[in-house]
Design a protein around this motif. Structure first.
Motif, PDB file in Angstrom:
ATOM      1  N   PRO A  23      36.586  36.940  29.405  1.00  0.00           N
ATOM      2  CA  PRO A  23      38.030  37.148  29.201  1.00  0.00           C
ATOM      3  C   PRO A  23      38.408  38.616  28.969  1.00  0.00           C
ATOM      4  O   PRO A  23      39.556  38.985  29.183  1.00  0.00           O
ATOM      5  CB  PRO A  23      38.347  36.319  27.950  1.00  0.00           C
ATOM      6  N   ASP A  24      37.447  39.457  28.565  1.00  0.00           N
ATOM      7  CA  ASP A  24      37.764  40.863  28.302  1.00  0.00           C
ATOM      8  C   ASP A  24      37.724  41.734  29.553  1.00  0.00           C
ATOM      9  O   ASP A  24      37.795  42.953  29.470  1.00  0.00           O
ATOM     10  CB  ASP A  24      36.833  41.432  27.225  1.00  0.00           C
ATOM     11  N   GLY A  25      37.612  41.119  30.742  1.00  0.00           N
ATOM     12  CA  GLY A  25      37.634  41.892  31.984  1.00  0.00           C
ATOM     13  C   GLY A  25      36.286  42.442  32.402  1.00  0.00           C
ATOM     14  O   GLY A  25      36.231  43.278  33.296  1.00  0.00           O
ATOM     15  N   LEU A  26      35.214  41.973  31.786  1.00  0.00           N
ATOM     16  CA  LEU A  26      33.872  42.431  32.150  1.00  0.00           C
ATOM     17  C   LEU A  26      33.147  41.349  32.941  1.00  0.00           C
ATOM     18  O   LEU A  26      33.361  40.162  32.724  1.00  0.00           O
ATOM     19  CB  LEU A  26      33.052  42.768  30.904  1.00  0.00           C
ATOM     20  N   ARG A  92      31.197  49.914  37.839  1.00  0.00           N
ATOM     21  CA  ARG A  92      32.444  50.205  38.552  1.00  0.00           C
ATOM     22  C   ARG A  92      33.450  49.079  38.314  1.00  0.00           C
ATOM     23  O   ARG A  92      33.084  47.960  38.005  1.00  0.00           O
ATOM     24  CB  ARG A  92      32.210  50.314  40.058  1.00  0.00           C
ATOM     25  N   THR A  93      34.707  49.382  38.565  1.00  0.00           N
ATOM     26  CA  THR A  93      35.757  48.376  38.523  1.00  0.00           C
ATOM     27  C   THR A  93      36.038  47.918  39.949  1.00  0.00           C
ATOM     28  O   THR A  93      36.171  48.744  40.856  1.00  0.00           O
ATOM     29  CB  THR A  93      37.039  48.946  37.888  1.00  0.00           C
ATOM     30  N   VAL A  94      36.101  46.613  40.147  1.00  0.00           N
ATOM     31  CA  VAL A  94      36.458  46.040  41.441  1.00  0.00           C
ATOM     32  C   VAL A  94      37.735  45.226  41.271  1.00  0.00           C
ATOM     33  O   VAL A  94      38.079  44.809  40.163  1.00  0.00           O
ATOM     34  CB  VAL A  94      35.329  45.163  42.026  1.00  0.00           C
ATOM     35  N   SER A  95      38.424  44.998  42.368  1.00  0.00           N
ATOM     36  CA  SER A  95      39.686  44.263  42.336  1.00  0.00           C
ATOM     37  C   SER A  95      39.595  43.063  43.278  1.00  0.00           C
ATOM     38  O   SER A  95      39.260  43.213  44.454  1.00  0.00           O
ATOM     39  CB  SER A  95      40.825  45.183  42.772  1.00  0.00           C
ATOM     40  N   PHE A  96      39.888  41.878  42.737  1.00  0.00           N
ATOM     41  CA  PHE A  96      39.897  40.648  43.523  1.00  0.00           C
ATOM     42  C   PHE A  96      41.346  40.224  43.768  1.00  0.00           C
ATOM     43  O   PHE A  96      42.151  40.213  42.837  1.00  0.00           O
ATOM     44  CB  PHE A  96      39.183  39.516  42.777  1.00  0.00           C
ATOM     45  N   THR A  97      41.662  39.879  44.999  1.00  0.00           N
ATOM     46  CA  THR A  97      42.970  39.345  45.358  1.00  0.00           C
ATOM     47  C   THR A  97      42.763  38.246  46.409  1.00  0.00           C
ATOM     48  O   THR A  97      41.674  38.107  46.958  1.00  0.00           O
ATOM     49  CB  THR A  97      43.910  40.411  45.959  1.00  0.00           C
ATOM     50  N   TYR A  98      43.820  37.514  46.681  1.00  0.00           N
ATOM     51  CA  TYR A  98      43.824  36.610  47.828  1.00  0.00           C
ATOM     52  C   TYR A  98      45.147  36.793  48.537  1.00  0.00           C
ATOM     53  O   TYR A  98      46.152  37.185  47.940  1.00  0.00           O
ATOM     54  CB  TYR A  98      43.578  35.149  47.425  1.00  0.00           C
ATOM     55  N   THR A  99      45.145  36.545  49.823  1.00  0.00           N
ATOM     56  CA  THR A  99      46.344  36.662  50.646  1.00  0.00           C
ATOM     57  C   THR A  99      46.718  35.278  51.153  1.00  0.00           C
ATOM     58  O   THR A  99      45.857  34.546  51.649  1.00  0.00           O
ATOM     59  CB  THR A  99      46.108  37.615  51.832  1.00  0.00           C
ATOM     60  N   GLU A 111      48.594  38.805  42.755  1.00  0.00           N
ATOM     61  CA  GLU A 111      48.364  39.842  41.760  1.00  0.00           C
ATOM     62  C   GLU A 111      46.860  40.089  41.706  1.00  0.00           C
ATOM     63  O   GLU A 111      46.062  39.175  41.916  1.00  0.00           O
ATOM     64  CB  GLU A 111      48.864  39.384  40.396  1.00  0.00           C
ATOM     65  N   PRO A 112      46.424  41.315  41.433  1.00  0.00           N
ATOM     66  CA  PRO A 112      44.985  41.602  41.418  1.00  0.00           C
ATOM     67  C   PRO A 112      44.322  41.182  40.107  1.00  0.00           C
ATOM     68  O   PRO A 112      44.958  41.125  39.056  1.00  0.00           O
ATOM     69  CB  PRO A 112      44.935  43.124  41.574  1.00  0.00           C
ATOM     70  N   LEU A 113      43.054  40.878  40.196  1.00  0.00           N
ATOM     71  CA  LEU A 113      42.191  40.675  39.041  1.00  0.00           C
ATOM     72  C   LEU A 113      41.192  41.820  39.050  1.00  0.00           C
ATOM     73  O   LEU A 113      40.367  41.921  39.951  1.00  0.00           O
ATOM     74  CB  LEU A 113      41.446  39.339  39.118  1.00  0.00           C
ATOM     75  N   ALA A 114      41.302  42.717  38.075  1.00  0.00           N
ATOM     76  CA  ALA A 114      40.378  43.850  37.979  1.00  0.00           C
ATOM     77  C   ALA A 114      39.258  43.490  37.009  1.00  0.00           C
ATOM     78  O   ALA A 114      39.509  43.038  35.892  1.00  0.00           O
ATOM     79  CB  ALA A 114      41.118  45.095  37.499  1.00  0.00           C
ATOM     80  N   LEU A 115      38.030  43.687  37.461  1.00  0.00           N
ATOM     81  CA  LEU A 115      36.861  43.422  36.625  1.00  0.00           C
ATOM     82  C   LEU A 115      35.931  44.622  36.650  1.00  0.00           C
ATOM     83  O   LEU A 115      35.712  45.216  37.702  1.00  0.00           O
ATOM     84  CB  LEU A 115      36.084  42.196  37.130  1.00  0.00           C
ATOM     85  N   PHE A 116      35.392  44.947  35.484  1.00  0.00           N
ATOM     86  CA  PHE A 116      34.392  46.015  35.396  1.00  0.00           C
ATOM     87  C   PHE A 116      33.014  45.360  35.456  1.00  0.00           C
ATOM     88  O   PHE A 116      32.699  44.491  34.652  1.00  0.00           O
ATOM     89  CB  PHE A 116      34.546  46.807  34.091  1.00  0.00           C
ATOM     90  N   ILE A 117      32.212  45.783  36.438  1.00  0.00           N
ATOM     91  CA  ILE A 117      30.858  45.241  36.606  1.00  0.00           C
ATOM     92  C   ILE A 117      29.914  46.104  35.775  1.00  0.00           C
ATOM     93  O   ILE A 117      29.754  47.291  36.050  1.00  0.00           O
ATOM     94  CB  ILE A 117      30.431  45.265  38.074  1.00  0.00           C
ATOM     95  N   THR A 118      29.322  45.508  34.755  1.00  0.00           N
ATOM     96  CA  THR A 118      28.447  46.266  33.874  1.00  0.00           C
ATOM     97  C   THR A 118      27.102  46.548  34.550  1.00  0.00           C
ATOM     98  O   THR A 118      26.766  45.945  35.565  1.00  0.00           O
ATOM     99  CB  THR A 118      28.207  45.507  32.556  1.00  0.00           C
TER     100      THR A 118
END
Length: 183
Positions: A23-26, A92-99, A111-118
């Motif tokens: 839930p913290d975006g990681l 790095r931070t990646v962004s997930f979306t769907y069209t 809307e994008p979902l930004a996640l930081f990949i540890t």
């Protein structure tokens, strides 16, 4: 009487979800070791089609799915995408979306979902071993005096695929007490 359907826009398409993220975006790569599960949930219609995108590093660190007809699926929709893209986006931070593709209407991006990949914690990596070492590779000593060749083994490499490069550094002590190190 006809009911007006509001025009689609990204304000009406929530971001996708990644089941293995926190839930913290990681996103811990260890959590995505077996699967990378993308979830989509919005009130779709019978003929709706989506594509899923991950914007990360160029090449294997990014992903665009083929078109997925979701109109016949129950909500929420879940699918798996290749978790190898995690290995190309460490730290790095990646962004997930769907069209959304709906008939002749204009394409709408969620809307994008930004996640930081540890990074992978080194303690989570399996310990490599050389089968010719004492105790069938589990020991700490490898006598090389009569050794012609050896086999290095690494069990269950995290996020590894055939053809993935990796770097290895051998460190040890020679018989005379000097330091041995080779990349």
């Amino acid at each position: 009487m006809d009911t007006l359907i509001p025009a689609l826009d990204s304000d009406h398409l929530p971001p996708p979800s990644i089941k293995e993220s926190r839930p913290d975006g990681l996103l811990d790569p260890h959590a995505a070791r077996s699967n990378l599960t993308v979830g989509v949930d919005f009130p779709w219609q019978k003929g709706d089609v989506i594509t899923i995108e991950c914007a990360g590093t160029p090449g294997l660190g990014s992903y665009l799915s083929p078109q997925i007809p979701i109109g016949g699926f129950a909500r929420p929709f879940q699918t798996h995408i290749d978790n190898l893209l995690i290995a190309f986006n460490f730290n790095r931070t990646v962004s997930f979306t769907y069209t959304l593709y709906r008939g002749t209407e204009t394409l709408v991006v969620s809307e994008p979902l930004a996640l930081f990949i540890t990074r992978i914690n080194q303690l989570d990596l399996p310990r490599p071993f050389i089968r010719q070492a004492e105790d069938d590779g589990q020991g700490r000593e490898l006598k090389v005096i009569d050794l012609v060749d050896f086999t290095l083994r690494i069990n269950a490499w995290l996020l590894g695929r055939r053809g993935n490069p990796f770097w290895l550094r051998l460190k040890g002590t020679n018989a005379d007490g000097s330091v041995f190190e080779a990349p």
